[in-house]
Design a protein around this motif. Sequence first.
Motif, mmCIF file in Angstrom:
data_model
loop_
_atom_site.group_PDB
_atom_site.id
_atom_site.type_symbol
_atom_site.label_atom_id
_atom_site.label_comp_id
_atom_site.label_asym_id
_atom_site.label_seq_id
_atom_site.Cartn_x
_atom_site.Cartn_y
_atom_site.Cartn_z
ATOM 1 N N ASP A 23 0.851 -1.277 -0.052
ATOM 2 C CA ASP A 23 0.005 -0.083 0.130
ATOM 3 C C ASP A 23 0.747 1.302 0.034
ATOM 4 O OD1 ASP A 23 -2.313 -1.137 -0.114
ATOM 5 O OD2 ASP A 23 -3.043 -0.981 2.053
ATOM 6 N N PHE A 24 1.983 1.193 0.716
ATOM 7 C CA PHE A 24 2.867 2.378 0.715
ATOM 8 C C PHE A 24 3.385 2.494 -0.476
ATOM 9 C CE2 PHE A 24 3.003 2.738 5.610
ATOM 10 C CZ PHE A 24 2.661 3.989 5.504
ATOM 11 N N ARG A 25 3.922 1.513 -1.261
ATOM 12 C CA ARG A 25 4.427 1.303 -2.521
ATOM 13 C C ARG A 25 3.619 2.029 -3.599
ATOM 14 N NH1 ARG A 25 4.136 -4.213 -4.688
ATOM 15 N NH2 ARG A 25 2.102 -3.454 -5.111
ATOM 16 N N GLY A 34 6.518 15.833 -0.315
ATOM 17 C CA GLY A 34 7.642 16.116 0.492
ATOM 18 C C GLY A 34 8.014 15.003 1.578
ATOM 19 N N TYR A 35 7.360 13.950 1.486
ATOM 20 C CA TYR A 35 7.553 12.790 2.336
ATOM 21 C C TYR A 35 8.537 11.864 1.936
ATOM 22 C CZ TYR A 35 3.690 14.622 5.095
ATOM 23 O OH TYR A 35 2.649 15.504 5.954
ATOM 24 N N THR A 36 9.599 11.216 2.778
ATOM 25 C CA THR A 36 10.272 10.125 2.628
ATOM 26 C C THR A 36 9.654 9.115 3.467
ATOM 27 O OG1 THR A 36 12.305 11.424 2.265
ATOM 28 C CG2 THR A 36 12.442 9.163 2.824
ATOM 29 N N ILE A 37 9.294 7.721 2.955
ATOM 30 C CA ILE A 37 8.805 6.530 3.377
ATOM 31 C C ILE A 37 9.750 5.850 4.065
ATOM 32 C CG2 ILE A 37 7.321 4.684 3.401
ATOM 33 C CD1 ILE A 37 5.645 7.126 2.747
ATOM 34 N N LEU A 38 9.969 5.498 5.153
ATOM 35 C CA LEU A 38 10.886 4.154 5.699
ATOM 36 C C LEU A 38 10.133 3.210 6.551
ATOM 37 C CD1 LEU A 38 13.760 6.780 6.925
ATOM 38 C CD2 LEU A 38 13.753 5.054 4.999
ATOM 39 N N GLY A 39 10.274 2.041 6.259
ATOM 40 C CA GLY A 39 9.804 0.994 6.794
ATOM 41 C C GLY A 39 10.800 0.331 7.833
ATOM 42 N N VAL A 40 10.473 0.139 9.222
ATOM 43 C CA VAL A 40 11.370 -0.559 10.279
ATOM 44 C C VAL A 40 10.912 -1.954 10.796
ATOM 45 C CG1 VAL A 40 12.632 -0.040 12.382
ATOM 46 C CG2 VAL A 40 11.934 2.059 10.658
ATOM 47 N N SER A 41 11.635 -2.821 10.790
ATOM 48 C CA SER A 41 11.134 -3.950 11.416
ATOM 49 C C SER A 41 12.435 -4.652 12.132
ATOM 50 C CB SER A 41 10.672 -5.033 10.283
ATOM 51 O OG SER A 41 11.538 -5.666 9.632
ATOM 52 N N ASP A 87 13.754 -7.409 11.353
ATOM 53 C CA ASP A 87 14.441 -8.430 10.054
ATOM 54 C C ASP A 87 15.681 -7.921 10.074
ATOM 55 O OD1 ASP A 87 12.122 -10.293 9.854
ATOM 56 O OD2 ASP A 87 11.121 -8.192 8.865
ATOM 57 N N GLU A 88 16.585 -8.860 9.625
ATOM 58 C CA GLU A 88 17.910 -8.702 9.298
ATOM 59 C C GLU A 88 18.032 -7.906 7.757
ATOM 60 O OE1 GLU A 88 20.656 -8.777 10.805
ATOM 61 O OE2 GLU A 88 20.135 -9.931 12.891
ATOM 62 N N PRO A 89 19.031 -7.225 7.424
ATOM 63 C CA PRO A 89 19.152 -6.681 5.911
ATOM 64 C C PRO A 89 18.650 -7.590 4.922
ATOM 65 C CG PRO A 89 20.606 -5.404 7.407
ATOM 66 C CD PRO A 89 20.134 -6.737 8.141
ATOM 67 N N GLU A 90 19.447 -8.721 5.143
ATOM 68 C CA GLU A 90 19.186 -9.600 3.797
ATOM 69 C C GLU A 90 17.757 -10.038 3.645
ATOM 70 O OE1 GLU A 90 20.169 -14.403 3.178
ATOM 71 O OE2 GLU A 90 22.032 -12.825 3.645
ATOM 72 N N LYS A 91 16.899 -10.251 4.737
ATOM 73 C CA LYS A 91 15.583 -10.410 4.563
ATOM 74 C C LYS A 91 14.842 -9.439 4.123
ATOM 75 C CE LYS A 91 11.394 -12.602 6.912
ATOM 76 N NZ LYS A 91 11.123 -13.032 8.187
ATOM 77 N N LEU A 92 15.210 -8.065 4.423
ATOM 78 C CA LEU A 92 14.622 -6.947 3.982
ATOM 79 C C LEU A 92 14.683 -6.721 2.442
ATOM 80 C CD1 LEU A 92 15.376 -4.382 6.882
ATOM 81 C CD2 LEU A 92 13.171 -5.765 6.590
ATOM 82 N N ARG A 93 15.935 -6.849 2.014
ATOM 83 C CA ARG A 93 16.514 -6.955 0.433
ATOM 84 C C ARG A 93 15.445 -7.892 -0.261
ATOM 85 N NH1 ARG A 93 21.413 -6.887 1.282
ATOM 86 N NH2 ARG A 93 21.621 -9.023 0.918
ATOM 87 N N THR A 94 15.563 -9.260 0.343
ATOM 88 C CA THR A 94 14.406 -10.122 -0.056
ATOM 89 C C THR A 94 12.977 -9.594 -0.536
ATOM 90 O OG1 THR A 94 15.795 -11.994 0.165
ATOM 91 C CG2 THR A 94 13.600 -12.551 -0.386
ATOM 92 N N PHE A 95 12.377 -9.130 0.541
ATOM 93 C CA PHE A 95 11.272 -8.565 0.648
ATOM 94 C C PHE A 95 10.983 -7.247 -0.419
ATOM 95 C CE2 PHE A 95 8.105 -6.024 3.852
ATOM 96 C CZ PHE A 95 7.210 -6.568 3.303
ATOM 97 N N GLY A 105 8.548 -5.581 -5.110
ATOM 98 C CA GLY A 105 8.897 -4.165 -5.930
ATOM 99 C C GLY A 105 8.865 -3.081 -4.840
ATOM 100 N N LEU A 106 9.351 -3.193 -3.674
ATOM 101 C CA LEU A 106 9.079 -1.949 -2.779
ATOM 102 C C LEU A 106 10.241 -1.003 -3.288
ATOM 103 C CD1 LEU A 106 8.671 -3.767 0.480
ATOM 104 C CD2 LEU A 106 6.906 -2.962 -1.197
ATOM 105 N N THR A 107 9.810 0.358 -3.574
ATOM 106 C CA THR A 107 10.722 1.271 -4.006
ATOM 107 C C THR A 107 11.075 2.478 -2.875
ATOM 108 O OG1 THR A 107 8.783 2.498 -4.795
ATOM 109 C CG2 THR A 107 9.986 1.062 -6.355
#
Length: 156
Positions: free
Chosen positions: A54-56, A66-73, A75-83, A88-90
């Motif tokens: 939905d954010f994507r 003028g907003y920057t979106i950042l998700g925080v969890s 999860d380790e960076p490798e899992k976040l990269r896969t997600f 197609g999260l941008t």
Amino acid sequence: MTSPRLEPGTLAPAFTLPDQNGDAVALRELRGGKVILFFYPEAMTPGCTLEACDFRDSLEPFRAAGYTILGVSRDEPEKLRTFRERDGLTYDLLSDPDHKVHARYGVWGDKLNYGKVVQGVTRSTFVLDEKNRVQHALYNIKATGHVGRLRTLLDV
């Protein structure tokens, strides 16, 4: 025990966290622009995927405002990269595996899960102004429809 909650008008707690590529992202470097920081329980789970997508899908109106979106969890960076790649999260996803930043934002602690008290993440979103002050602190939100309600709240 649940961490204290942030209130509108307070300075957002500073942080530096690795993104999905392991690159450091510091909140102070985003001063001068507005930030939407959303905390979610776990990458690639159904509710978190729905919210992230939905954010994507609403990214352009938020960026135009003028907003920057950042998700925080946690999860380790490798899992976040896969997600990020899988869906197609941008925008960047940040890793906080020891949940220290979660605690500073009041989104880590006791919560009810199917009638049991457990330690975990309370799905929450923070809207920060250009000086990193909290404009909106939205705790215990639902993944479904949240981004639409946020767009209405912010008129984007």
